[in-house]
Design a protein around this motif. Structure first.
Motif, short mmCIF file in Angstrom:
data_model
loop_
_atom_site.label_atom_id
_atom_site.label_comp_id
_atom_site.label_asym_id
_atom_site.label_seq_id
_atom_site.Cartn_x
_atom_site.Cartn_y
_atom_site.Cartn_z
N SER A 108 0.83 -1.21 0.00
CA SER A 108 0.00 0.00 0.00
C SER A 108 0.86 1.25 0.00
CB SER A 108 -0.93 -0.01 1.21
OG SER A 108 -1.73 1.16 1.23
N LEU A 113 2.25 1.78 -3.46
CA LEU A 113 1.26 2.28 -4.41
C LEU A 113 0.90 3.74 -4.16
CD1 LEU A 113 -1.14 -0.80 -4.44
CD2 LEU A 113 0.46 -0.12 -6.24
N ASN A 114 1.12 4.23 -2.95
CA ASN A 114 0.78 5.61 -2.60
C ASN A 114 1.99 6.53 -2.56
OD1 ASN A 114 -2.15 5.62 -2.13
ND2 ASN A 114 -1.66 4.10 -0.56
N ARG A 141 -4.01 -4.12 -11.15
CA ARG A 141 -4.54 -2.76 -11.31
C ARG A 141 -5.20 -2.35 -10.00
NH1 ARG A 141 -1.54 -3.19 -14.63
NH2 ARG A 141 -1.72 -2.94 -16.90
N PRO A 142 -4.63 -1.33 -9.31
CA PRO A 142 -5.15 -0.98 -7.99
C PRO A 142 -6.61 -0.55 -8.04
CG PRO A 142 -3.05 0.11 -8.43
CD PRO A 142 -3.50 -0.49 -9.72
N ASN A 143 -7.35 -0.96 -7.05
CA ASN A 143 -8.72 -0.51 -6.85
C ASN A 143 -8.75 0.30 -5.56
OD1 ASN A 143 -11.45 -0.50 -5.70
ND2 ASN A 143 -11.97 -1.82 -7.44
N THR A 144 -8.92 1.59 -5.69
CA THR A 144 -8.79 2.48 -4.53
C THR A 144 -9.74 2.10 -3.41
OG1 THR A 144 -8.21 4.25 -6.06
CG2 THR A 144 -8.80 4.91 -3.84
N ARG A 150 -8.74 -1.26 -1.74
CA ARG A 150 -7.57 -1.10 -0.86
C ARG A 150 -7.98 -0.42 0.43
NH1 ARG A 150 -4.73 1.49 -4.75
NH2 ARG A 150 -4.13 3.12 -3.26
N ARG A 161 -6.08 10.81 -8.86
CA ARG A 161 -6.37 9.49 -9.42
C ARG A 161 -5.09 8.78 -9.84
NH1 ARG A 161 -10.14 9.95 -14.38
NH2 ARG A 161 -11.38 11.04 -12.79
N ARG A 219 -2.35 8.96 -8.43
CA ARG A 219 -1.67 8.49 -7.21
C ARG A 219 -2.59 7.61 -6.36
NH1 ARG A 219 3.06 10.43 -5.67
NH2 ARG A 219 4.05 11.98 -6.99
N HIS A 220 -3.73 7.22 -6.94
CA HIS A 220 -4.65 6.28 -6.29
C HIS A 220 -5.26 6.84 -5.01
CE1 HIS A 220 -2.76 3.73 -9.21
NE2 HIS A 220 -1.60 3.77 -8.57
N TYR A 221 -5.51 8.14 -4.98
CA TYR A 221 -6.21 8.76 -3.87
C TYR A 221 -7.66 9.03 -4.27
CZ TYR A 221 -1.69 9.98 -1.71
OH TYR A 221 -0.46 9.94 -1.13
#
Length: 374
Positions: free
Chosen positions: A26, A29-30, A53-56, A59, A93, A95-97
């Motif tokens: 985590s 990914l961030n 593929r990350p799913n925000t 996670r 998005r 940065r998966h926030y």
């Protein structure tokens, strides 16, 4: 689920393959702060091998914590605010926030209650969109910053370390342009500014002062283009006015309509320039000369600031050591805020603080006719 369809790999699968914990994946990914190169490498290989593929949201549920950025504002209906939000959303998005938007109303207690709820949700940081520079919202910046990494986006409050939209610079440059065309002076139709410092209005005034041009007090306009139309009609009664700088493009469009309804031509009789770079200025007749601001770039820059915020041991210094603020979030004025205009002029080359903006010359401005405005 269709028979035979494979389950999409999860963050747990990545952690198992890389031989690390879910929380380590985590962190990678961030933004990957405080991770060794070895761990970065094995996680990156696992992500690629599994085609993960990350799913925000997924996670967030696994870790019991939503990695979100909180945006707080008084109004997001204006073009600039909407574009800032879009820039924030796109950068977040990547940065998966997640991005949450909170609108605050009037009244100190209501704002404080809203802010306290926002802090309790534990976002990774907060972006304050204070484009209108509401004194009430701005006074809570320090209160928020004591709990969260905080970035302020406003006109140009350099002393607070905020991201500057560059309103002063734009007002200065667009007025200089109109003067270079040969206009003896430039009249200003101003937007609501709430006593902000370093505004487009102040840039307009400084350019006229430097040129030794006459300065008439601006006519204040609301955000209603119909009021701008009335102002355009009124200004037609002064033949000495040959150039008008409007506080934004919608106001400029209203002023132009008022001038045209009075039987005058733009720019033959009066040149009109706007501000912001709203696409409306490209389709009006005539199209509107404007100062185009890179709102999306500024929004993205705010996210980047939060993403690279120092770790907790360094946050106090990074926030500007806001020790002068009371418990109610009201910030005391400091001597640092009394920057003069010469300091602001020198700040134009502030490295990564410089977000590209530029003058867009279109049909609504031209040199004055010979003998006009005398």
């Amino acid at each position: 689920m269709a028979a035979g369809r494979k389950r999409a790999p999860s963050i747990k699968d990545v952690a198992r393959k890389a031989g690390v914990s879910v929380s380590t994946v985590s962190r990678y990914l961030n933004g990957g702060r405080n991770l060794s190169e070895g761990k970065r490498k094995v996680i990156a290989e696992a992500v690629e091998d599994l085609n993960y593929r990350p799913n925000t949201i997924a996670r967030a549920l696994v870790s019991n914590e939503f990695q979100s950025i909180a945006v707080i504002a008084t109004d997001i209906s204006l073009y600039g605010s909407m574009q800032l939000l879009q820039g924030i959303e796109l950068a977040a998005r990547r940065r998966h926030y997640l991005v949450t938007v909170t609108l605050v109303g009037n009244g100190h207690e209501k704002v404080k209650e809203t802010v306290d709820q926002l802090i309790q949700n534990r976002p990774v940081g907060c972006i304050i969109l204070d484009v209108e520079r509401s004194s009430l919202l701005h006074s809570f910046a320090g209160y928020i910053a004591r709990s969260l990494p905080t970035v302020i986006v406003d006109e140009a409050d350099l002393a607070s370390g905020s991201l500057r939209i560059g309103a002063y610079e734009g007002g200065y440059q667009i007025t200089k342009y109109l003067l270079r065309l040969g206009h003896k002076t430039v009249f200003h139709v101003s937007i609501p500014e709430d006593d902000k410092k370093f505004t487009r209005c102040l840039g307009w005034r400084r350019a006229l002062e430097e040129a030794g041009a006459p300065i008439e007090e601006p006519l204040s306009c609301t955000w209603d283009f119909r009021k701008a139309e009335q102002i355009g009609r009124y200004l037609c009664s002064f033949p000495e006015i040959t150039a008008i700088f409007a506080g934004n493009d919608e106001v400029a469009a209203g002023v132009i309509r008022g001038i045209l309804l009075e039987g005058k031509k733009v720019p033959d009789d009066v040149s009109v320039a706007g501000f912001d770079g709203n696409p409306i200025g490209e389709v009006t007749v005539p199209s509107i000369t404007t100062w185009r601001q890179n709102f999306q770039g500024i929004g993205a820059k705010a996210v980047e600031r939060l993403a690279h915020w120092p770790d907790s041991d360094d946050q106090t210094a990074a926030k500007g050591d806001r020790g002068d603020e009371g418990d109610n979030g009201t910030r005391k004025a400091s001597e640092e805020e009394e920057l003069d205009l010469d300091q602001l002029q020198q700040s134009r080359a502030m490295g990564d603080e410089q977000i590209s903006s530029r003058l867009m010359i279109r049909e609504s401005t031209a040199p004055p006719r010979s003998g006009q405005g005398r």
